[in-house]
Design an enzyme around this catalytic site. Structure first.
Site, PDB file in Angstrom:
ATOM      1  CG  HIS A   1      44.888   9.270  -5.260  1.00  0.00           C
ATOM      2  ND1 HIS A   1      43.587   9.711  -5.364  1.00  0.00           N
ATOM      3  CD2 HIS A   1      44.849   7.921  -5.377  1.00  0.00           C
ATOM      4  CE1 HIS A   1      42.798   8.656  -5.532  1.00  0.00           C
ATOM      5  NE2 HIS A   1      43.532   7.566  -5.544  1.00  0.00           N
TER       6      HIS A   1
ATOM      7  CG  ASP B   1      42.264   3.147  -7.091  1.00  0.00           C
ATOM      8  OD1 ASP B   1      42.207   3.625  -5.946  1.00  0.00           O
ATOM      9  OD2 ASP B   1      42.024   3.822  -8.110  1.00  0.00           O
TER      10      ASP B   1
ATOM     11  CD  GLU C   1      45.894   4.784  -6.348  1.00  0.00           C
ATOM     12  OE1 GLU C   1      46.757   4.826  -7.250  1.00  0.00           O
ATOM     13  OE2 GLU C   1      44.687   5.055  -6.543  1.00  0.00           O
TER      14      GLU C   1
ATOM     15  CG  HIS D   1      42.127   4.674  -1.671  1.00  0.00           C
ATOM     16  ND1 HIS D   1      43.188   5.525  -1.503  1.00  0.00           N
ATOM     17  CD2 HIS D   1      42.030   4.461  -3.005  1.00  0.00           C
ATOM     18  CE1 HIS D   1      43.694   5.835  -2.698  1.00  0.00           C
ATOM     19  NE2 HIS D   1      43.013   5.196  -3.618  1.00  0.00           N
TER      20      HIS D   1
HETATM   21  C1  GRE Z   1      36.837   7.791  -6.163  1.00  0.00           C
HETATM   22  O1  GRE Z   1      37.616   8.341  -5.377  1.00  0.00           O
HETATM   23  O2  GRE Z   1      35.626   7.967  -6.149  1.00  0.00           O
HETATM   24  C2  GRE Z   1      37.393   6.833  -7.167  1.00  0.00           C
HETATM   25  C3  GRE Z   1      38.729   6.442  -7.123  1.00  0.00           C
HETATM   26  C4  GRE Z   1      39.212   5.567  -8.061  1.00  0.00           C
HETATM   27  C5  GRE Z   1      38.392   5.069  -9.036  1.00  0.00           C
HETATM   28  C6  GRE Z   1      37.066   5.444  -9.074  1.00  0.00           C
HETATM   29  C7  GRE Z   1      36.551   6.318  -8.161  1.00  0.00           C
HETATM   30  O3  GRE Z   1      39.558   6.953  -6.173  1.00  0.00           O
HETATM   31  O4  GRE Z   1      35.270   6.723  -8.194  1.00  0.00           O
HETATM   32 ZN    ZN Z   2      43.044   5.601  -5.660  1.00  0.00          ZN
END
Ligand code: GRE
Ligand code: ZN
Length: 321
Positions: A161, A284, A13, A15
């Site tokens: 998600h 994450d 996961e 990004h």
């Molecule tokens: C966000 O998309 O802003 C996000 C996440 C995961 C943890 C904190 C966060 O995707 O702010």
């Molecule tokens: Zn995420």
């Protein structure tokens, strides 16, 4: 430098942001702060350096929330195709380090199903990631089942998600505290409410009767559901409910990842409820940094064999890597 475990490490996961798609983000979705955004737009030195520092071999890349879920129908399919094509180029340039989940234009469910098939069969993607409601609608509605039908046919998972809760939910439930605690609307609680609700609704919808081999992945150690599965099952088994086993579906069709949730008690709850073969490693990144995730994994109270399943064995099986 972390001591490498004696198995590959696949984080699923992780990004990035696509400049064209991120231009459509509005309100509090539009910015995440400079340091996070620098990482979201990076596919080179910084990302790889931080993977190497934590011993992460492969990132399965996915767009950040809300990805394509808020695009209007008129442009959703075209924009999302370009987003996936660009992500495919990133993976092709560095195939040993990157794989991908597709973004899908859910505003147009037929186009979303077709784009999933194109991404998997032509771009080599491992499945897709969806981020919350599509323009105010939950994704269990019948019109979205085309996506799940295609995922089952292709035998690829759909990753649910988090995204921001519906604005009315935030207003009624959390607004009083959002100024002092902005993250209570996000990972502090709002994301969890939104995503667990999506997952529960998906089970209640009956989609798993029609598509018994559909695989759904939840991040954040299952968005509280492993902890709640006993109570949900017991409640839905009481008289007056349609016959259905929440537990059977949740433990068979769902997988959970460790994204942003590095807790031994929570992990052991997942092992006891959903089982070791349904738990996958994720960080994450860049909302959470790699070293705390990798460092935690080193000391989790499980055997090396179980650790290897979480770190990459399960991903290799489910994502066919
Ligand atoms: C966000 O998309 O802003 C996000 C996440 C995961 C943890 C904190 C966060 O995707 O702010
Ligand atoms: Zn995420």
């Amino acid at each position: 430098m972390f001591e490498k475990p004696n198995c590959p490490v696949i984080a699923i996961e992780e990004h990035y942001w696509d400049p064209e798609l991120a231009k459509h983000f509005t309100g509090t979705e539009a910015g995440r702060g400079n340091e996070t955004e620098e990482r979201l737009y990076d596919f080179g030195a910084l990302r790889i350096k931080e993977m190497d520092e934590a011993g992460i071999d492969i990132q399965v890349l996915s767009h950040g929330a809300p990805s394509a879920q808020k695009l209007p129908i008129e442009i959703a399919a075209d924009v999302t195709r370009r987003v996936n094509d660009r992500l495919a180029k990133v993976c092709a340039a560095n195939p040993k380090r990157f794989a991908a989940f597709a973004a899908l234009p859910t505003a147009d469910p037929k186009a979303a199903a077709d784009e999933l098939e194109r991404a998997v069969t032509q771009l080599g993607f491992k499945g897709a990631m969806l981020h919350g409601m599509t323009n105010g609608e939950f994704l269990d509605l019948k019109k979205y089942w085309l996506i799940y039908e295609r995922a089952e046919k292709l035998d690829v998972p759909i990753y649910f998600h988090p995204s921001l809760p519906h604005p009315k939910v935030t207003e009624v439930y959390l607004q009083d505290y959002a100024k002092d605690f902005p993250l209570v609307v996000r990972p502090g609680w709002g994301y969890t409410v939104e995503t667990a609700t999506q997952a529960i609704r998906l089970v209640l919808s009956g989609v798993f009767d029609t598509h018994p081999n559909l695989k759904i992945i939840l991040g954040h150690l299952g968005e509280t559901l492993p902890f709640l599965v006993w109570r949900i099952e017991a409640s839905l088994k009481r008289p007056g409910q349609k016959p259905m086993s929440f537990r059977d579906i949740f433990c068979k069709n769902f997988y959970v990842t460790t994204s942003g949730f590095f807790s031994n008690p929570a992990l052991l709850c997942c092992v006891m409820e959903i089982g070791i073969d349904h738990i996958l490693f994720a960080v994450d990144w860049p909302f959470v940094m790699n070293p705390p995730a990798a460092g935690w994994m080193k000391g989790i109270p499980l055997s090396d064999e179980d650790k290897a399943k979480i770190l990459s064995g399960n991903a290799r099986r489910i994502l066919k890597m």
